[in-house]
Design an enzyme around this catalytic site. Structure first.
Site, PDB file in Angstrom:
ATOM      1  CG  ASP A 291      10.576  65.414  38.263  1.00  0.00           C
ATOM      2  OD1 ASP A 291       9.428  64.961  38.354  1.00  0.00           O
ATOM      3  OD2 ASP A 291      11.490  65.132  39.066  1.00  0.00           O
ATOM      4  CD  GLU A 338       5.813  66.689  39.397  1.00  0.00           C
ATOM      5  OE1 GLU A 338       4.800  66.906  40.120  1.00  0.00           O
ATOM      6  OE2 GLU A 338       6.968  66.628  39.828  1.00  0.00           O
ATOM      7  CG  ASP A 391       7.128  58.745  40.462  1.00  0.00           C
ATOM      8  OD1 ASP A 391       7.954  57.826  40.303  1.00  0.00           O
ATOM      9  OD2 ASP A 391       7.444  59.941  40.505  1.00  0.00           O
TER      10      ASP A 391
END
Length: 493
Positions: A291, A338, A391
């Site tokens: 992430d 990411e 998200d």
């Protein structure tokens, strides 16, 4: 080889007792993935969650979420009875998690199971304690002390515990021995149930894509046990915290509040803590999505105490040296970067140097606020394409909420005059599937053509996040066959 998978958090499985877990429904979902011609199951972080229930704000980067322990397995093991499990109210709504009721009931029922568990005669348990001692003892002591202090952040504990006075901690280990053992039991059950499920998925040809948040929570065993890893002052307060600057999605940016790493300290130790962390992740998962990859190139530092992210500044991260250390010490790992959002030349260079596949999100391709080009015709094979992530809104919900210009552009790109209300998500799924991306991952809600009520998370908001669940029977044989057909059509079977 072209492949595809489905994004479904563990908590969103249609298990009994209030939340998705490592239950028979998880095994059934693996079977469905196999039937649908998928080869990947992407999940979210598995750590124990705190205030806000976010898997990205965990009490430990190494521990597992006790909510995911399957109570029906404990019944079969003779540690609980069905009557005991049904005597607790874990929430009445099958498609929505009630975290308050879970918190009030789940630990009570797990405590009943713990009292019947004899770890002294269990070789597997003893081996687990030995193999995980490096993080397990500190985590269990942290949680026991946290309970003793009414659940408040460790920064508010009495000074001897907050500042880790060794005499005080030794006394606590004796006084809280049973509570510490209770948390050891939770982690043992989590670990062995997950290992069984993971092994079953691998036997069926399904790999697990896990997720490693770049940052840890301020209120965590990680920060309490090793404050030297972070940018803390002499009072153990952060000098600055993590977030993102203002952009087209947020005028004041995103204030995450996580403590920032002292990268110079990590560099001097050969990134030892990070090596343990990444190695632990690859014991849990087959592939790891890192992430906020950008934070390894530059990270956004917001002065501690600020109410918004406006006054932050970019600071240099560890760069390629970090990933060279990973490869040197752990080998070439299967990592997804990411890399969403605004990317500088230096981030793009870091991504190129690592060779990791980045992420492409179809929804961003038609959003005028996005500076990057996510249109499918621009992709190279070394990437992972999504219609949306945890998200994002669902694709159907997103299409309803974006402006007319975005919708018109999407229709033009699809060469369609209109999109069918009930099927439009499949048009975007087809777009992703047909791209040259080596891997395509679709959130299960898009296959179901669900609207915004099925959204997993809305960033920078509190409440009504991480609660959506799949209903039993919603992912039926007819839909599985449709998923298989589109997977085969675009050469990803």
């Amino acid at each position: 080889m072209r492949e595809s998978g489905i994004l479904l958090p563990v908590f969103a499985l249609p298990s009994e007792y209030g939340i998705g877990c490592f239950s028979k429904e998880a095994y059934e979902f693996v079977d469905q993935l196999k039937k649908a011609g998928q080869s990947k199951w992407q999940i979210l972080p598995l750590g124990p969650t705190g205030y806000g229930d976010s898997p990205y704000q965990s009490f430990s980067t190494f521990a597992g979420n006790p909510y995911f322990i399957d109570l029906e397995t404990l019944i079969r093991e003779g540690l609980l009875t069905e009557e005991e499990c049904k005597s607790y109210d874990f929430g009445k709504t099958k498609d929505c998690i009630d975290y308050e009721k879970l918190y009030l009931g789940r630990f009570k029922i797990l405590r009943q199971a713990y009292r019947r568990f004899d770890g002294s005669r269990n070789e597997e348990y003893c081996k687990f304690l030995e193999d995980n001692r490096e993080w397990l003892d500190e985590y269990c002591l942290f949680m026991a002390l946290k309970n003793q202090h009414g659940g408040v952040s460790w920064r508010e504990w009495e000074a001897p515990y907050r500042d880790r006075d060794e005499k005080a901690l030794e006394e606590a280990r004796g006084k809280l021995a049973e509570e510490i053992d209770f948390y050891r039991f939770q982690q043992f059950e989590f670990n062995r149930q997950w290992k069984r499920l993971h092994a079953y998925a691998n036997e069926k040809g399904i790999e697990i894509i896990g997720d490693i948040p770049i940052y840890v929570a301020f209120d965590s065993a990680d920060t309490w046990a090793a404050p030297e890893l972070f940018q803390f002052d002499e009072n153990k307060e952060p000098a600055a915290v993590a977030g993102c600057p203002p952009d087209g999605f947020s005028a004041t940016g995103q204030l995450w509040g996580n403590p920032l790493y002292d990268w110079e300290y990590h560099r001097k130790t050969g990134y030892a803590w990070w090596m343990r962390r990444i190695a632990h992740c690859f014991r849990l998962y087959d592939i790891v999505r890192i992430d906020h990859f950008r934070g390894f190139d530059e990270y956004y530092a917001i002065p501690y105490g600020e109410k918004t992210a406006v006054n932050g500044k970019w600071m240099p991260g560890p760069g390629i040296e970090f990933f060279r250390t990973v490869e040197e010490k752990l080998g070439r790992l299967n990592i997804i970067a990411e890399d969403l959002g605004f990317l500088t030349d230096s981030v793009l260079k870091l991504l190129e140097d690592t060779g990791f596949p980045g992420m492409k999100v179809i929804q961003f391709a038609f959003d005028s606020r996005e500076s990057a080009n996510y249109l499918p015709h621009t992709y190279t094979p070394n990437c992972v394409v999504y219609t949306g992530t945890h998200d994002n809104d669902t694709t159907r919900g997103w299409y309803h909420h974006v402006d007319k210009e975005c919708r018109d552009f999407a229709k033009e790109y699809l060469h369609r005059h209109a999109l069918d209300e009930d099927e439009l998500a499949w048009d975007f799924i087809a777009m992703a599937m047909s791209s040259v991306a080596q891997l395509c991952v679709i959130p299960v809600q898009d296959y179901l053509c669900r609207d915004s009520e099925a959204r997993i998370n809305t960033p920078s908001t509190l409440g009504n996040n991480w609660v959506w669940r799949l209903k039993k029977g919603e992912l039926n044989d007819t839909l599985i066959e449709e998923i298989r057909k589109i997977t085969k059509l675009y050469g990803r079977l």
